[in-house]
Design a protein around this motif. Structure first.
Motif, mmCIF file in Angstrom:
data_model
loop_
_atom_site.group_PDB
_atom_site.id
_atom_site.type_symbol
_atom_site.label_atom_id
_atom_site.label_comp_id
_atom_site.label_asym_id
_atom_site.label_seq_id
_atom_site.Cartn_x
_atom_site.Cartn_y
_atom_site.Cartn_z
ATOM 1 N N ARG A 121 -1.234 20.773 24.630
ATOM 2 C CA ARG A 121 -0.622 21.780 23.754
ATOM 3 C C ARG A 121 -0.642 21.306 22.303
ATOM 4 O O ARG A 121 -0.840 22.098 21.380
ATOM 5 C CB ARG A 121 0.800 22.099 24.209
ATOM 6 N N HIS A 122 -0.451 20.009 22.089
ATOM 7 C CA HIS A 122 -0.490 19.463 20.731
ATOM 8 C C HIS A 122 -1.879 19.658 20.119
ATOM 9 O O HIS A 122 -2.003 20.064 18.953
ATOM 10 C CB HIS A 122 -0.102 17.984 20.729
ATOM 11 N N ILE A 123 -2.931 19.395 20.896
ATOM 12 C CA ILE A 123 -4.296 19.605 20.408
ATOM 13 C C ILE A 123 -4.503 21.075 20.055
ATOM 14 O O ILE A 123 -5.095 21.410 19.029
ATOM 15 C CB ILE A 123 -5.336 19.150 21.458
ATOM 16 N N LEU A 124 -3.982 21.985 20.906
ATOM 17 C CA LEU A 124 -4.132 23.411 20.617
ATOM 18 C C LEU A 124 -3.393 23.808 19.341
ATOM 19 O O LEU A 124 -3.864 24.663 18.584
ATOM 20 C CB LEU A 124 -3.637 24.254 21.790
ATOM 21 N N GLU A 125 -2.239 23.199 19.085
ATOM 22 C CA GLU A 125 -1.529 23.475 17.837
ATOM 23 C C GLU A 125 -2.361 23.023 16.639
ATOM 24 O O GLU A 125 -2.415 23.718 15.616
ATOM 25 C CB GLU A 125 -0.156 22.799 17.832
ATOM 26 N N LEU A 126 -3.031 21.886 16.766
ATOM 27 C CA LEU A 126 -3.891 21.421 15.685
ATOM 28 C C LEU A 126 -5.087 22.353 15.498
ATOM 29 O O LEU A 126 -5.469 22.670 14.371
ATOM 30 C CB LEU A 126 -4.367 19.983 15.962
ATOM 31 N N VAL A 127 -5.680 22.813 16.612
ATOM 32 C CA VAL A 127 -6.793 23.766 16.542
ATOM 33 C C VAL A 127 -6.335 25.039 15.835
ATOM 34 O O VAL A 127 -7.017 25.556 14.945
ATOM 35 C CB VAL A 127 -7.347 24.080 17.953
ATOM 36 N N ALA A 128 -5.162 25.547 16.224
ATOM 37 C CA ALA A 128 -4.645 26.781 15.619
ATOM 38 C C ALA A 128 -4.371 26.603 14.134
ATOM 39 O O ALA A 128 -4.516 27.543 13.348
ATOM 40 C CB ALA A 128 -3.375 27.229 16.338
ATOM 41 N N ARG A 129 -3.990 25.415 13.728
ATOM 42 C CA ARG A 129 -3.682 25.161 12.319
ATOM 43 C C ARG A 129 -4.957 25.059 11.478
ATOM 44 O O ARG A 129 -5.035 25.580 10.377
ATOM 45 C CB ARG A 129 -2.878 23.876 12.186
ATOM 46 N N VAL A 130 -5.989 24.392 12.011
ATOM 47 C CA VAL A 130 -7.189 24.151 11.215
ATOM 48 C C VAL A 130 -8.181 25.308 11.293
ATOM 49 O O VAL A 130 -8.941 25.539 10.351
ATOM 50 C CB VAL A 130 -7.858 22.819 11.622
ATOM 51 N N ALA A 131 -8.187 26.076 12.372
ATOM 52 C CA ALA A 131 -9.206 27.115 12.577
ATOM 53 C C ALA A 131 -9.297 28.135 11.451
ATOM 54 O O ALA A 131 -10.407 28.481 11.035
ATOM 55 C CB ALA A 131 -8.982 27.807 13.922
ATOM 56 N N PRO A 132 -8.193 28.657 10.916
ATOM 57 C CA PRO A 132 -8.333 29.664 9.856
ATOM 58 C C PRO A 132 -8.709 29.093 8.486
ATOM 59 O O PRO A 132 -8.971 29.844 7.559
ATOM 60 C CB PRO A 132 -6.953 30.324 9.792
ATOM 61 N N SER A 133 -8.751 27.776 8.374
ATOM 62 C CA SER A 133 -9.028 27.166 7.069
ATOM 63 C C SER A 133 -10.522 26.887 6.903
ATOM 64 O O SER A 133 -11.308 27.023 7.836
ATOM 65 C CB SER A 133 -8.244 25.857 6.934
ATOM 66 N N ASP A 134 -10.881 26.463 5.714
ATOM 67 C CA ASP A 134 -12.260 26.054 5.424
ATOM 68 C C ASP A 134 -12.398 24.533 5.485
ATOM 69 O O ASP A 134 -13.380 23.980 4.992
ATOM 70 C CB ASP A 134 -12.686 26.550 4.040
ATOM 71 N N ALA A 135 -11.439 23.868 6.096
ATOM 72 C CA ALA A 135 -11.437 22.408 6.157
ATOM 73 C C ALA A 135 -12.584 21.897 7.024
ATOM 74 O O ALA A 135 -12.993 22.532 7.995
ATOM 75 C CB ALA A 135 -10.112 21.904 6.720
ATOM 76 N N THR A 136 -13.096 20.747 6.658
ATOM 77 C CA THR A 136 -14.070 20.053 7.486
ATOM 78 C C THR A 136 -13.307 19.265 8.536
ATOM 79 O O THR A 136 -12.310 18.611 8.225
ATOM 80 C CB THR A 136 -14.925 19.098 6.620
#
Length: 173
Positions: A138-153
């Motif tokens: 679940r922690h990994i999914l929270e990180l995915v959800a946080r980074v996905a909408p951004s333009d971050a590498t």
């Protein structure tokens, strides 16, 4: 305290599932998208949010997950979490954004909860994509959800076979 009609109209205009809860986890309003996703033939208004989405008699923080409502009561701020929910199409990981609404007295009176499915993540075997139930997952999914909408590498590291490609696909989706 009565919910303003314009708040209910706002909820109905939103395409994503939204509810309004009181401080005691009770659903006081639900939009059509939420009713489609979590309605099981029983009325949603008057039920607790954890009963509708988790099929659980206890709040999520008492069942081993982080509860955005409990966290928001402490922080007074918007909170985000990822939860595994029971939807009309089966179990699905959902990105939850919960925002407090203050009454005329300045105290938190309600919470608006927005739910968005996380594509590619499921809680049951036999499905494609990321699969798991553990807190670390679940922690990994929270990180995915946080980074996905951004333009971050994003740099994904790990041993061969640990699912880096699946995580990359989830971020892309």
């Amino acid at each position: 305290m009565q919910i303003p009609n314009n708040l209910i109209a706002y909820l109905e205009s939103m395409p994503e599932p939204h509810i309004v809860c009181d401080r005691h986890y009770t659903i006081v309003a639900a939009n059509a998208a939420y009713r489609r996703q979590y309605g099981d033939g029983k009325p949603l208004v008057g039920r607790r949010c954890h009963e509708a989405s988790h099929h659980s008699p206890m709040p999520c923080d008492q069942a081993g997950e982080s509860c955005p409502l409990a966290r928001s009561l402490i922080s007074g701020q918007r909170e985000r979490v990822v939860h595994l929910h029971h939807t009309s199409s089966g179990e699905s990981y959902e990105n939850i954004e919960l925002s407090p609404i203050r009454g005329s007295d300045g105290e938190i009176a309600w919470f608006i909860e927005k739910l968005e499915p996380l594509p590619g993540a499921r809680g049951l075997a036999g499905t494609q994509g990321l699969l798991g139930r553990a807190p670390a997952f679940r922690h990994i999914l929270e990180l995915v959800a946080r980074v996905a909408p951004s333009d971050a590498t994003v740099l994904l590291q790990g041993e061969s076979g640990t699912g880096k490609e699946l995580v990359a696909q989830a971020i892309h989706e």
